[in-house]
Design an enzyme around this catalytic site. Structure first.
Site, PDB file in Angstrom:
ATOM      1  N   ASP A 374       0.864  -1.177   0.000  1.00  0.00           N
ATOM      2  CA  ASP A 374       0.000   0.000   0.000  1.00  0.00           C
ATOM      3  C   ASP A 374       0.904   1.231   0.000  1.00  0.00           C
ATOM      4  O   ASP A 374       1.873   1.299   0.768  1.00  0.00           O
ATOM      5  CB  ASP A 374      -0.905   0.017   1.224  1.00  0.00           C
ATOM      6  CG  ASP A 374      -1.850   1.205   1.221  1.00  0.00           C
ATOM      7  OD1 ASP A 374      -2.920   1.099   0.568  1.00  0.00           O
ATOM      8  OD2 ASP A 374      -1.527   2.219   1.860  1.00  0.00           O
ATOM      9  N   LEU A 375       0.591   2.195  -0.904  1.00  0.00           N
ATOM     10  CA  LEU A 375       1.437   3.384  -1.014  1.00  0.00           C
ATOM     11  C   LEU A 375       1.133   4.352   0.143  1.00  0.00           C
ATOM     12  O   LEU A 375      -0.036   4.650   0.426  1.00  0.00           O
ATOM     13  CB  LEU A 375       1.214   4.083  -2.353  1.00  0.00           C
ATOM     14  CG  LEU A 375       1.585   3.287  -3.612  1.00  0.00           C
ATOM     15  CD1 LEU A 375       1.345   4.135  -4.855  1.00  0.00           C
ATOM     16  CD2 LEU A 375       3.030   2.817  -3.553  1.00  0.00           C
ATOM     17  N   ASP A 417      -4.381   2.268  -4.746  1.00  0.00           N
ATOM     18  CA  ASP A 417      -2.923   2.341  -4.573  1.00  0.00           C
ATOM     19  C   ASP A 417      -2.398   1.088  -3.894  1.00  0.00           C
ATOM     20  O   ASP A 417      -1.402   1.114  -3.189  1.00  0.00           O
ATOM     21  CB  ASP A 417      -2.544   3.589  -3.766  1.00  0.00           C
ATOM     22  CG  ASP A 417      -3.175   3.590  -2.377  1.00  0.00           C
ATOM     23  OD1 ASP A 417      -4.069   2.739  -2.128  1.00  0.00           O
ATOM     24  OD2 ASP A 417      -2.777   4.412  -1.542  1.00  0.00           O
TER      25      ASP A 417
END
Length: 521
Positions: A374-375, A417
């Site tokens: 996960d960004l 994302d």
């Protein structure tokens, strides 16, 4: 008759010889007896002549009578055969204008003997009007005395209107002057044979038309049709030459069928070719890549089957161009299994591939790792820089993630994302190395639209089979590990272990107590 004439001539010769002998005997007797011409001389002379000639005359008369009887008997036998035979023949006496007709002619023509006897021209009159030319040519030859034995076919019309085909064999007889005095005809009823010939000719014509129609269909066919024997092309329709990039189909004749096959499809084609030749299959479908002289490659679906061409075994290959279809299938598959923005495999592809990874690992007894990413800070970039920059950032992140893993590893985008990576046949220490490399690459600043963008990533990791034996368990475990890493300061990674569950449960219990406290107040 000739025999009688010959006997007459022999008789006259004998009489002449007898006359000569009589004179000789007379002279001998006269000298022997030196008797003057008197009555005794005459008596002796007559007696000698009679004694010599009488037996000869008796023999000649019996011989003539016997020959005449034999000739008459032969004539009677021939007449009986002529009158009673079912054979089809008649004889035309040109000098006396008389006709002799066999019983078979009556049956064939449908006219009686009397009809022919009363009308010597009847044999010409019954000939079909369209076949009169045969008689005209015949009469010309007859008038010029150039007639020879000949055979011809024509039609006759019976009194009841029925048409018969006859085969006529005519033999002329000539007199001593070389003139035709008699014509003997033998007639064969060939009506049934002509019917068979007409039926065969009709079938041939129908077959010819059918072949022409078939050739037309083949020539205008939108599919490729090629016939090859021992690897050499012996027939190609216009579509085949068009596909091959050759102007005329004839230019393909004699060339190798392998010249059309892309090297990547040679083995597939040879296997099909061998199966058909050995009789293992009557026909076979397969997909091949065909290469054109200009280098373009087309994908074809082809059916090969055994046939005979010009009396020799051959293989008929019928194919249709499925290049566009394959492109469409690829595009649809891309849409169905890949993320439209990043072109990475999507969630559907991930789940299908994850099932295969589990099956392979179970079969070969090896481990694999699932990384859930996960960004960190992506929402801020999206809100401050706009969605266009956010999209370009996701594309660049996808590129960097792909470069951090092996070609056989799978990188997929499963959410806005969020990314998932599958690393098959990998050791745990290698998982640590890959995770560190990913964190380093993702956290490196990005230059997008003249702006510098910063994001990091938090990674949760699950290991098969320790952290789950199915897709859901593995993804859930990695997801929990990812949130654990994010809660520990982000920009790091965490391999799932049961303590994570306790920490998460404790956290939920803490928040639940706070919520309950406010509810009670």
């Amino acid at each position: 008759m000739n025999q009688i004439l010959q006997n007459k001539y022999a008789f006259l010769i004998i009489l002449l010889i007898l006359g000569v002998l009589s004179n000789l005997l007379d002279e001998l007797v006269h000298r022997a007896f030196t008797i003057p011409n008197n009555i005794w001389y005459e008596i002796i002379d007559v007696t000698v002549m009679v004694s010599v000639t009488a037996p000869l005359l008796y023999w000649m008369i019996n011989k003539i009578r016997l020959d005449s009887n034999q000739i008459q008997q032969a004539k009677d036998e021939l007449q009986q055969i002529f009158d009673t035979s079912n054979a089809n023949f008649y004889s035309l006496d040109l000098e006396n204008k008389k006709v002799k007709v066999s019983q078979g002619i009556e049956k064939l023509y449908g006219y009686s003997k009397n009809d022919f006897l009363n009308n010597p021209e009847l044999w010409k009159q019954v000939i079909h009007p369209e076949d009169k030319r045969y008689v005209e040519g015949f009469e010309v030859c007859l008038s010029t005395q150039e007639l020879k034995a000949k055979t011809q076919e024509y039609r006759i019309v019976r009194p009841d209107g029925e048409i018969k085909w006859v085969e006529e064999h005519v033999t002329p007889l000539f007199n001593s002057l070389g003139q035709v005095v008699r014509l003997n005809f033998i007639m064969l009823d060939i009506t049934d044979r002509k019917k068979v010939e007409q039926e065969l000719n009709q079938k041939r014509e129908e077959l010819k038309i059918s072949e022409q129609n078939y050739k037309t269909v083949v020539d205008i066919s939108p599919i490729m049709i090629v016939i090859h024997q021992e690897g050499k092309i012996v027939y190609a329709n216009p579509k085949a030459s068009q596909i091959a990039g050759i102007k005329e189909p004839s230019n393909l004749i004699g060339t190798s069928i392998y010249d059309l096959i892309d090297p990547s499809s040679i083995n597939t084609f040879e296997n099909m070719f061998q199966d058909l030749q050995e009789g293992k299959l009557k026909s076979k479908f397969a997909e091949y890549k065909l290469v054109r002289p200009d280098g373009d490659t087309l994908i074809f679906e082809m059916l090969g089957t055994n046939i005979f061409y010009n009396g020799k075994p051959a293989i008929l290959s019928v194919g249709r161009d499925i290049t566009d279809q394959k492109k469409m299938e690829t595009a649809l598959r891309q849409l169905a299994y890949h993320d439209e923005l990043t072109q990475l495999p999507n969630r559907r592809f991930l789940y299908e591939n994850l099932k295969k990874s589990i099956a392979r690992s179970e079969r070969h007894n090896h481990k694999f790792a699932l990384l859930f990413l996960d960004l960190d800070g992506f929402k801020k970039v999206n809100d401050t820089k706009g969605h266009d920059v956010g999209d370009l950032l996701l594309i660049e992140v996808s590129r960097r993630l792909t470069q951090c893993v092996r070609d056989e590893d799978v990188v997929s985008r499963v959410g806005g994302d969020e990314f998932v990576i599958i690393l098959e046949e990998i050791l745990e220490n290698e998982v640590h190395e890959v995770s560190k490399r990913i964190i380093k690459e993702v956290s490196t600043p990005y230059s997008i639209n003249d702006s510098t963008v910063h994001v990091t990533t938090s990674i949760g990791i699950s290991i098969y089979p320790h952290n789950g034996k199915n897709e859901e368990d593995l993804i859930n475990a990695a997801d929990k590990a990812m949130y654990f890493a994010k809660n520990k300061g982000k920009n790091n990674y965490k391999i799932y272990d049961p303590e994570i569950e306790n920490s998460i449960n404790s956290k939920f219990e803490f928040f639940e107590k706070i919520i309950n406290h406010f509810r009670n107040d």
